[in-house]
Design a protein around this motif. Sequence first.
Motif, PDB file in Angstrom:
ATOM      1  N   ARG A  22      43.479   2.860  19.594  1.00 15.52           N
ATOM      2  CA  ARG A  22      43.665   3.774  20.726  1.00 15.52           C
ATOM      3  C   ARG A  22      42.468   4.705  20.894  1.00 15.52           C
ATOM      4  NH1 ARG A  22      48.943   3.697  18.575  1.00 15.52           N
ATOM      5  NH2 ARG A  22      48.642   5.733  17.600  1.00 15.52           N
ATOM      6  N   GLN A  27      39.356  -0.283  23.053  1.00 15.95           N
ATOM      7  CA  GLN A  27      40.816  -0.335  23.069  1.00 15.95           C
ATOM      8  C   GLN A  27      41.370  -1.474  22.213  1.00 15.95           C
ATOM      9  OE1 GLN A  27      43.092   2.082  24.995  1.00 15.95           O
ATOM     10  NE2 GLN A  27      41.239   2.923  24.105  1.00 15.95           N
ATOM     11  N   GLN A  49      45.207  -2.690  22.853  1.00 19.82           N
ATOM     12  CA  GLN A  49      45.873  -1.770  23.759  1.00 19.82           C
ATOM     13  C   GLN A  49      45.755  -2.307  25.183  1.00 19.82           C
ATOM     14  OE1 GLN A  49      47.637   0.674  22.572  1.00 19.82           O
ATOM     15  NE2 GLN A  49      46.867   0.363  20.490  1.00 19.82           N
ATOM     16  N   THR A  52      42.340  -3.344  27.395  1.00 16.13           N
ATOM     17  CA  THR A  52      41.198  -3.904  26.678  1.00 16.13           C
ATOM     18  C   THR A  52      40.693  -5.143  27.407  1.00 16.13           C
ATOM     19  OG1 THR A  52      40.328  -4.570  24.522  1.00 16.13           O
ATOM     20  CG2 THR A  52      42.516  -5.384  25.081  1.00 16.13           C
TER      21      THR A  52
END
Length: 164
Positions: A22, A27, A49, A52
């Motif tokens: 995060r 990401q 995440q 990404t």
Amino acid sequence: MQPPSIKLLTQELLDEIAASSRRSPRQRQNYNFHDDLSEKVQRFVNVLQPGTYVRPHQHLRPPGVKGFEFFAVIQGEVGIVILNENGQILRSLRVSAAGPTRAVELPEGTIHTLVALTQDTVILEFKEGPYDGAADKDFLAGFPAEGTAAARELVLIWEAEFNT
């Protein structure tokens, strides 16, 4: 001589890797269970995440090394988009820790990208080694680099493949 250490995949470790993913501009974050990139079996956790961008690529290995990639989703949900050499979507696979498809093995030469469909999606990956970062991925021509506006737009398009 000391025996090799036992390695555990715990929720605490996953939470640490997820927190790191995060904070990462990409990401995503991986954690290797193999000690050396030259090991025959590369095994690692990759936490992604939403948002990404995984640039479309394929794995082409030297003779005698199989270029497969095995993904098992152990937390969350990911979309795997299979593309042809022109960048057209051939197939979209939803792989989920709680769904009917929980893992997939892609054969060598399969052009693909990943889309995180939930926060803190955790993928356990296996590949045959050794790992050579300079030659591991053959990126599909014509696709933008990470961190660009064009890359962010592509992620939105690929996410839409799974919102139907």
